[in-house]
Write a protein that holds these residues in place. Structure first.
Motif, PDB file in Angstrom:
ATOM      1  N   TYR B  33      -9.199   9.684  -5.752  1.00 41.27           N
ATOM      2  CA  TYR B  33      -9.345   8.242  -5.875  1.00 41.27           C
ATOM      3  C   TYR B  33      -9.673   7.733  -4.474  1.00 41.27           C
ATOM      4  CZ  TYR B  33      -6.511   8.391 -10.206  1.00 41.27           C
ATOM      5  OH  TYR B  33      -6.011   8.643 -11.450  1.00 41.27           O
ATOM      6  N   SER B  35     -10.694   4.236  -2.197  1.00 41.82           N
ATOM      7  CA  SER B  35     -10.733   2.775  -2.203  1.00 41.82           C
ATOM      8  C   SER B  35     -11.429   2.253  -0.959  1.00 41.82           C
ATOM      9  CB  SER B  35      -9.306   2.203  -2.199  1.00 41.82           C
ATOM     10  OG  SER B  35      -8.636   2.457  -3.385  1.00 41.82           O
ATOM     11  N   VAL B  37     -10.775  -1.107   1.442  1.00 41.02           N
ATOM     12  CA  VAL B  37      -9.825  -2.170   1.752  1.00 41.02           C
ATOM     13  C   VAL B  37     -10.321  -2.851   3.021  1.00 41.02           C
ATOM     14  CG1 VAL B  37      -7.437  -2.726   2.410  1.00 41.02           C
ATOM     15  CG2 VAL B  37      -7.885  -0.926   0.718  1.00 41.02           C
ATOM     16  N   TYR B  94     -11.991  -0.589   5.697  1.00 38.42           N
ATOM     17  CA  TYR B  94     -11.440   0.759   5.688  1.00 38.42           C
ATOM     18  C   TYR B  94     -11.777   1.454   4.372  1.00 38.42           C
ATOM     19  CZ  TYR B  94      -8.248  -0.866   9.397  1.00 38.42           C
ATOM     20  OH  TYR B  94      -7.700  -1.372  10.553  1.00 38.42           O
ATOM     21  N   VAL B  96     -10.242   4.540   2.008  1.00 39.91           N
ATOM     22  CA  VAL B  96      -8.895   5.074   1.824  1.00 39.91           C
ATOM     23  C   VAL B  96      -8.922   6.168   0.768  1.00 39.91           C
ATOM     24  CG1 VAL B  96      -6.496   4.518   1.238  1.00 39.91           C
ATOM     25  CG2 VAL B  96      -7.947   2.781   2.314  1.00 39.91           C
ATOM     26  N   GLU B  98      -6.629   7.666  -1.793  1.00 38.90           N
ATOM     27  CA  GLU B  98      -5.416   7.211  -2.441  1.00 38.90           C
ATOM     28  C   GLU B  98      -4.548   8.375  -2.900  1.00 38.90           C
ATOM     29  OE1 GLU B  98      -4.426   4.189  -2.598  1.00 38.90           O
ATOM     30  OE2 GLU B  98      -6.236   3.046  -2.102  1.00 38.90           O
ATOM     31  N   GLY B 102      -2.060  10.089   1.073  1.00 33.30           N
ATOM     32  CA  GLY B 102      -3.048   9.061   1.318  1.00 33.30           C
ATOM     33  C   GLY B 102      -3.501   9.029   2.765  1.00 33.30           C
ATOM     34  N   TRP B 104      -6.229   6.868   5.614  1.00 32.65           N
ATOM     35  CA  TRP B 104      -7.125   5.772   5.962  1.00 32.65           C
ATOM     36  C   TRP B 104      -8.023   6.197   7.109  1.00 32.65           C
ATOM     37  CZ3 TRP B 104      -6.082   0.136   4.813  1.00 32.65           C
ATOM     38  CH2 TRP B 104      -5.175  -0.010   3.753  1.00 32.65           C
ATOM     39  N   GLY B 105      -9.254   5.720   7.082  1.00 40.98           N
ATOM     40  CA  GLY B 105     -10.108   5.869   8.237  1.00 40.98           C
ATOM     41  C   GLY B 105      -9.728   4.860   9.308  1.00 40.98           C
TER      42      GLY B 105
END
Lengths: 113, 113
Positions: B33, B35, B37, B94, B96, B98, B102, B104-105
């Protein structure tokens, strides 16, 4: 949309003391199929992207210190730092991923008193 | 090293378009998954979109019809095509990964002015 409300907006705690961040969802985020709350907790330090602390409300990410703990009761969730360390100064966010649009709380800033 | 690296941000005039890229390393975008953000001082963390492994995509109302998520499995890259940009879209974006583990860049800054 599910609204995530955090409290307080900020708190200042002495080193070694307990800090608790609260998060309330406007709707239930418990999935009946697996019995899990679809909630994540993030830590956001200045100049860094958010770091995932807990997923499914209570699944601790690898490397997260034991002083971080969570609790869940209905639509109320909390993140507790049992003994605040200097490196814990950050903004903490909760996020629901139960239904789109996924939504974040407004954040709680944790500082050293 | 497991990481996400975003690029493509910059200064753009209102009404313009940008395409953000997010390259994943040491894992596959197609079976996670993913995302997008964004974060701004005005709105805090704002979820924009999620693409599931099976390819289903969901958007926040604020970007629906203007932003489009896609992925190129051969390049292990996630994209965010942003059209009809307004000043309210100014934020750090960002991507992400999920779920448990998880990630984040570091994000890429978009300024609409």
């Amino acid at each position: 949309d599910i609204v995530m409300t955090q409290s307080p907006d900020s708190l200042a705690v002495s080193l070694g003391e307990r800090a608790t961040v609260n998060c309330r969802s406007s709707h239930a985020i418990l999935h009946s199929a697996n019995g899990k709350n679809y909630l994540a907790w993030y830590q956001r330090k200045p100049g860094q992207p958010p770091k995932l602390l807990f997923y499914w409300a209570s699944t601790r990410e690898s490397g997260v210190p034991d002083r971080f703990s969570v609790s869940e009761s209905g639509t109320d969730f909390s993140l507790t730092i049992s003994s605040l360390q200097a490196e814990d100064v950050a903004v903490y966010y909760c996020q629901q991923f139960y239904t789109t649009p996924w939504t974040f709380g407004q954040g709680t800033k944790v500082e050293i008193k | 090293e497991v990481q996400l690296v975003e690029s493509g941000g910059g200064l753009i005039q209102p009404g313009g378009s940008l395409r953000l890229s997010c390259v994943a390393s040491e894992f596959f975008v197609y079976n996670n998954y993913m995302s997008w953000v964004r974060e701004s001082p005005q709105k805090g963390l704002e979820w924009l979109s999620v693409i599931y492994g099976g390819g289903s995509i969901y958007y926040a109302d604020s970007v629906k019809g203007r932003f489009t998520v896609s992925r190129d499995n051969s390049k292990n890259t996630l994209y965010l095509q942003m059209n009809s940009l307004g000043v309210e879209d100014t934020a750090r974006y960002y991507c992400v990964r999920e779920g448990v583990g998880g990630l984040w860049g570091q994000g890429t800054m978009v300024t609409v002015s």
